[in-house]
Design an enzyme around this catalytic site. Structure first.
Site, short mmCIF file in Angstrom:
data_model
loop_
_atom_site.label_atom_id
_atom_site.label_comp_id
_atom_site.label_asym_id
_atom_site.label_seq_id
_atom_site.Cartn_x
_atom_site.Cartn_y
_atom_site.Cartn_z
N LYS A 56 0.81 -1.22 0.00
CA LYS A 56 0.00 0.00 0.00
C LYS A 56 0.85 1.27 0.00
O LYS A 56 0.38 2.34 -0.42
CB LYS A 56 -0.92 0.02 1.23
CG LYS A 56 -2.01 -1.03 1.22
CD LYS A 56 -3.20 -0.60 0.41
CE LYS A 56 -4.39 -1.52 0.61
NZ LYS A 56 -5.57 -1.08 -0.14
N SER A 81 -8.61 -0.31 6.96
CA SER A 81 -8.51 -1.26 8.07
C SER A 81 -7.10 -1.35 8.60
O SER A 81 -6.86 -1.99 9.62
CB SER A 81 -8.98 -2.64 7.62
OG SER A 81 -8.14 -3.13 6.59
N ASP A 213 -17.25 -11.01 -3.02
CA ASP A 213 -17.99 -10.03 -3.81
C ASP A 213 -17.35 -9.81 -5.18
O ASP A 213 -18.03 -9.61 -6.18
CB ASP A 213 -18.08 -8.70 -3.06
CG ASP A 213 -16.71 -8.10 -2.77
OD1 ASP A 213 -16.36 -7.09 -3.40
OD2 ASP A 213 -15.99 -8.65 -1.93
N SER A 307 1.14 -9.63 -0.40
CA SER A 307 0.79 -8.21 -0.28
C SER A 307 1.29 -7.52 0.98
O SER A 307 1.49 -6.31 0.97
CB SER A 307 -0.74 -8.04 -0.39
OG SER A 307 -1.39 -8.83 0.60
#
Length: 322
Positions: A56, A81, A213, A307
């Protein structure tokens, strides 16, 4: 979607130049045990060794580096989060930009502490009853801040794509690529790099089984919204893909797979025992899926993006012991 300007590989290249010398060029590691298990050549792009412990930082820094002087003075707000929170907080500190981060009440304590440690103001909310996006928008309007969402932003996506760009530049073309999927920033950035640098590779996004999803969206052709999933992969507890990430994923990704919490725990144990690495559950998604489809990977060159590695040590020990 046609009115949306989607980022391109040229944006990934520009982002790589922008973050050069600030973000780490993380190592690509191999494991003879993983190769033997999958019957393949496996290359792990280890973003658990990135600054603040996750990919990130790439997107966060790239986005803030494009702020105008007025935006820098006013400040940034983000919701996360944990990993995007730390990425924005650290990037903001490096550029002397005031930062406000909206974080869930049950975010890992280490991630909250790190975000505050980087100098950001943290606003706590309940992820099961409150809307973090609305809280972020309200703060942006009230205080004149620039909102940088965790994944649905062109500069964030371009920054995340630099991880895969580095992977291909180091190891060459691949037959298969696996990337974790939450809101789609990493996967869509990876897609841009993959289609430019290894266009024939089969690219898979991997979600937690309890929060598929993205898989539903990919197969139905429209964005599906779900309740916050209950999974140990806290970095992928997203409720929907983004308006920018989804069309890139639709266009460039071959399929969306899932991994169970038990498969994630097994992958965590593998990384700890065999590769001596701390990997958070979300970071294990790609490898967990690759293990489940090893029959298809025989003799292939496989890239797996890890990640991140941000997890409370007590929680880490608890999950490994289960």
């Amino acid at each position: 979607m046609s009115e949306l300007k989607l980022p391109t590989f040229a944006d990934v290249v520009a982002a790589s130049e922008r973050i050069a010398g600030v973000a780490h060029a993380t190592p690509v590691l191999t494991s003879s045990t993983a190769d033997a298990e999958l019957g393949a050549e496996v290359f792990f792009k280890c973003e658990n060794f990135q600054r603040m412990g996750a990919f990130k930082f790439r997107g966060g820094y790239n986005a803030l580096a494009r702020f105008t002087p007025e935006q820098r003075k006013a400040g940034v707000v983000a919701f996360s989060s944990g990993n995007h929170a730390q990425a924005i907080a650290l990037s903001a500190r490096l550029m002397q930009i005031p930062a406000t981060i909206v974080m869930p009440h049950d975010a890992p304590a280490a991630k909250v502490a790190a975000t505050r440690g980087y100098g950001a103001q943290v606003v706590i909310y309940d992820r099961y009853t409150e809307d973090r996006e609305q809280i972020g928008r309200d703060l942006a309007i009230k205080h004149g801040l620039t909102l940088i969402p965790p994944y649905d932003h062109a500069d964030v996506i371009a920054g995340q794509g630099t991880a895969a760009k580095e992977l291909f530049e180091e190891v060459g073309r691949l037959d298969y690529v696996f990337a974790p999927l939450g809101g789609g920033g990493l996967l869509s950035g990876t897609a841009l790099a993959t289609r430019a640098l290894s266009p024939s590779a089969k690219l898979f996004g991997v979600e937690p089984e309890a929060g598929n999803d993205g898989q539903q969206s990919f197969r139905s052709g429209s964005i599906v919204h779900i309740d916050t999933p209950k999974t140990i992969a806290d970095g992928a507890q997203t409720q929907h893909l983004g308006n920018i990430t989804f069309p890139i994923i639709q266009r460039d990704v071959d399929d969306i797979l899932t991994a169970s919490d038990e498969e994630l725990r097994a992958a965590m144990r593998f990384f700890a025992e065999r590769m001596k690495m701390v990997v958070e559950p979300t970071g294990c998604l790609g490898f967990a899926a690759a293990r489940a489809m090893n029959a298809q990977l025989q003799g292939k060159r496989v890239g797996i993006i890890i990640s991140g590695g941000n997890i409370d040590i007590a929680r880490y020990a608890e999950l490994l012991a289960q």
